[in-house]
Design a protein around this motif. Structure first.
Motif, PDB file in Angstrom:
ATOM      1  N   GLY A 220     -13.054   3.924  17.003  1.00  0.00           N
ATOM      2  CA  GLY A 220     -12.369   2.911  17.796  1.00  0.00           C
ATOM      3  C   GLY A 220     -11.679   1.827  17.006  1.00  0.00           C
ATOM      4  N   ARG A 221     -11.647   1.939  15.693  1.00  0.00           N
ATOM      5  CA  ARG A 221     -11.048   0.883  14.862  1.00  0.00           C
ATOM      6  C   ARG A 221      -9.696   1.326  14.304  1.00  0.00           C
ATOM      7  NH1 ARG A 221     -15.931  -1.790  11.344  1.00  0.00           N
ATOM      8  NH2 ARG A 221     -14.490  -3.549  11.322  1.00  0.00           N
ATOM      9  N   VAL A 222      -8.941   0.347  13.848  1.00  0.00           N
ATOM     10  CA  VAL A 222      -7.706   0.621  13.112  1.00  0.00           C
ATOM     11  C   VAL A 222      -8.091   0.788  11.643  1.00  0.00           C
ATOM     12  CG1 VAL A 222      -5.466  -0.267  12.386  1.00  0.00           C
ATOM     13  CG2 VAL A 222      -6.286  -0.702  14.723  1.00  0.00           C
TER      14      VAL A 222
ATOM     15  N   THR B 175     -11.804  12.536  12.020  1.00  0.00           N
ATOM     16  CA  THR B 175     -13.010  13.067  12.653  1.00  0.00           C
ATOM     17  C   THR B 175     -13.923  11.965  13.186  1.00  0.00           C
ATOM     18  OG1 THR B 175     -14.295  13.123  10.583  1.00  0.00           O
ATOM     19  CG2 THR B 175     -12.961  15.068  11.114  1.00  0.00           C
ATOM     20  N   ALA B 176     -13.700  10.711  12.751  1.00  0.00           N
ATOM     21  CA  ALA B 176     -14.522   9.583  13.202  1.00  0.00           C
ATOM     22  C   ALA B 176     -13.990   8.947  14.481  1.00  0.00           C
ATOM     23  CB  ALA B 176     -14.617   8.536  12.101  1.00  0.00           C
ATOM     24  N   ASN B 177     -12.910   9.499  15.028  1.00  0.00           N
ATOM     25  CA  ASN B 177     -12.314   9.003  16.275  1.00  0.00           C
ATOM     26  C   ASN B 177     -11.858   7.539  16.203  1.00  0.00           C
ATOM     27  OD1 ASN B 177     -12.743  11.484  17.767  1.00  0.00           O
ATOM     28  ND2 ASN B 177     -14.920  10.918  17.858  1.00  0.00           N
ATOM     29  N   PRO B 178     -11.044   7.206  15.203  1.00  0.00           N
ATOM     30  CA  PRO B 178     -10.518   5.843  15.139  1.00  0.00           C
ATOM     31  C   PRO B 178      -9.430   5.631  16.183  1.00  0.00           C
ATOM     32  CG  PRO B 178      -9.486   7.181  13.456  1.00  0.00           C
ATOM     33  CD  PRO B 178     -10.520   8.058  14.122  1.00  0.00           C
ATOM     34  N   ALA B 179      -9.090   4.374  16.434  1.00  0.00           N
ATOM     35  CA  ALA B 179      -8.002   4.065  17.364  1.00  0.00           C
ATOM     36  C   ALA B 179      -6.653   4.364  16.735  1.00  0.00           C
ATOM     37  CB  ALA B 179      -8.073   2.598  17.783  1.00  0.00           C
ATOM     38  N   ARG B 180      -6.542   4.150  15.422  1.00  0.00           N
ATOM     39  CA  ARG B 180      -5.265   4.331  14.729  1.00  0.00           C
ATOM     40  C   ARG B 180      -5.532   4.488  13.243  1.00  0.00           C
ATOM     41  NH1 ARG B 180      -0.062   3.564  16.172  1.00  0.00           N
ATOM     42  NH2 ARG B 180       1.479   2.959  14.601  1.00  0.00           N
ATOM     43  N   ILE B 181      -4.727   5.308  12.573  1.00  0.00           N
ATOM     44  CA  ILE B 181      -4.819   5.461  11.118  1.00  0.00           C
ATOM     45  C   ILE B 181      -3.497   5.032  10.493  1.00  0.00           C
ATOM     46  CG2 ILE B 181      -5.063   7.071   9.195  1.00  0.00           C
ATOM     47  CD1 ILE B 181      -6.958   8.709  10.873  1.00  0.00           C
TER      48      ILE B 181
ATOM     49  N   MET C 188      -4.339  12.084  -0.020  1.00  0.00           N
ATOM     50  CA  MET C 188      -4.313  11.221   1.159  1.00  0.00           C
ATOM     51  C   MET C 188      -4.356  12.045   2.443  1.00  0.00           C
ATOM     52  SD  MET C 188      -4.435   8.160   2.310  1.00  0.00           S
ATOM     53  CE  MET C 188      -3.939   6.989   1.039  1.00  0.00           C
ATOM     54  N   SER C 189      -3.746  13.213   2.443  1.00  0.00           N
ATOM     55  CA  SER C 189      -3.799  14.076   3.627  1.00  0.00           C
ATOM     56  C   SER C 189      -5.236  14.457   3.946  1.00  0.00           C
ATOM     57  CB  SER C 189      -2.957  15.341   3.404  1.00  0.00           C
ATOM     58  OG  SER C 189      -1.583  15.020   3.317  1.00  0.00           O
ATOM     59  N   ALA C 190      -6.022  14.764   2.906  1.00  0.00           N
ATOM     60  CA  ALA C 190      -7.433  15.075   3.112  1.00  0.00           C
ATOM     61  C   ALA C 190      -8.169  13.852   3.646  1.00  0.00           C
ATOM     62  CB  ALA C 190      -8.071  15.550   1.805  1.00  0.00           C
ATOM     63  N   ALA C 191      -7.823  12.687   3.138  1.00  0.00           N
ATOM     64  CA  ALA C 191      -8.458  11.449   3.595  1.00  0.00           C
ATOM     65  C   ALA C 191      -8.157  11.186   5.065  1.00  0.00           C
ATOM     66  CB  ALA C 191      -7.984  10.276   2.740  1.00  0.00           C
ATOM     67  N   VAL C 192      -6.915  11.394   5.465  1.00  0.00           N
ATOM     68  CA  VAL C 192      -6.538  11.176   6.872  1.00  0.00           C
ATOM     69  C   VAL C 192      -7.293  12.140   7.775  1.00  0.00           C
ATOM     70  CG1 VAL C 192      -4.650  11.292   8.541  1.00  0.00           C
ATOM     71  CG2 VAL C 192      -4.262  10.237   6.304  1.00  0.00           C
TER      72      VAL C 192
END
Length: 210
Positions: free
Chosen positions: A122-124, A147-153, A138-142
């Motif tokens: 739920g976080r940015v 998978t943690a279900n953030p609000a925005r990356i 960075m693609s692997a990081a994204v």
């Protein structure tokens, strides 16, 4: 354009992220090791907490600076489009993955020092590194962060190749990069001081942030 060092790059990058300043839902995630000094400055400027997202590049045998892919926490593996540039057997690839997985786990143990990962749901999430060449790491990081279900990356880097910005931009919600030189060649060329970041510096910055 050239940055003095990673701390200078982080301060200048933070200026491009001003829209996220002071928000309680923002979390800055550094890709160690080189991304940590950059991310520390970003987190400090935005008033946001700082954590690490450990990712390891899978370099071609004998040409380790060229990424054929990357791995991240949670069993994430991303292979780049340049994977077939040199012949690598499945056995060689798995040996490289095993070696980098061991280093990934070592870094997680050391850098966290018993601290649990900060909540990402739920976080940015602002993912920070010192630059993008191929974008594989960075693609692997994204993908791992997703998978943690953030609000925005939001991916934020001081310098990147045009191709890397396009590649990562297809996965992230936003890419912030103040400088995309036409003739990129390597991240280190755009820093006056690009000395390797040590484990000790990472420890110091993360413990101070905590």
């Amino acid at each position: 354009m050239q940055y003095k060092d990673r701390r200078d790059a982080g301060r200048r990058l933070a200026g491009a992220l001003d829209a996220w300043r002071g928000r309680s839902d923002v979390l800055v995630l550094a890709l160690p090791r080189g991304g940590v000094p950059v991310a520390w400055e970003v987190a400090h400027a935005l008033g946001a907490p700082l954590d690490v997202l450990v990712v390891r590049k899978l370099g071609f045998p004998g040409q380790e600076e060229f990424a054929m892919g990357a791995i991240a926490s949670g069993g994430i593996r991303v292979m780049s489009e340049t994977e077939g540039a040199w012949p690598v057997s499945e056995r060689q690839l798995e040996a490289i993955v095993a070696r980098e997985q061991a280093e990934l786990e070592r870094r997680e143990r050391r850098y966290r020092a018993g601290r649990p990962p900060l909540e990402m749901a739920g976080r940015v999430l602002i993912l920070v590194d010192d630059g993008l060449a191929t974008g594989a790491t960075m693609s692997a990081a994204v993908k791992a962060a997703r998978t943690a279900n953030p609000a925005r990356i939001v991916v934020a880097v001081p310098v990147a190749s045009v191709e890397a910005v396009q590649s990562v931009g297809a996965l992230a919600d936003e890419v912030v990069c103040p400088f995309t030189p036409e003739h990129f060649r390597a991240v280190g060329l755009w820093y006056a001081d690009f000395a390797q970041t040590s484990d000790e510096e990472v420890d110091r910055l993360l413990s101070g942030s905590a």
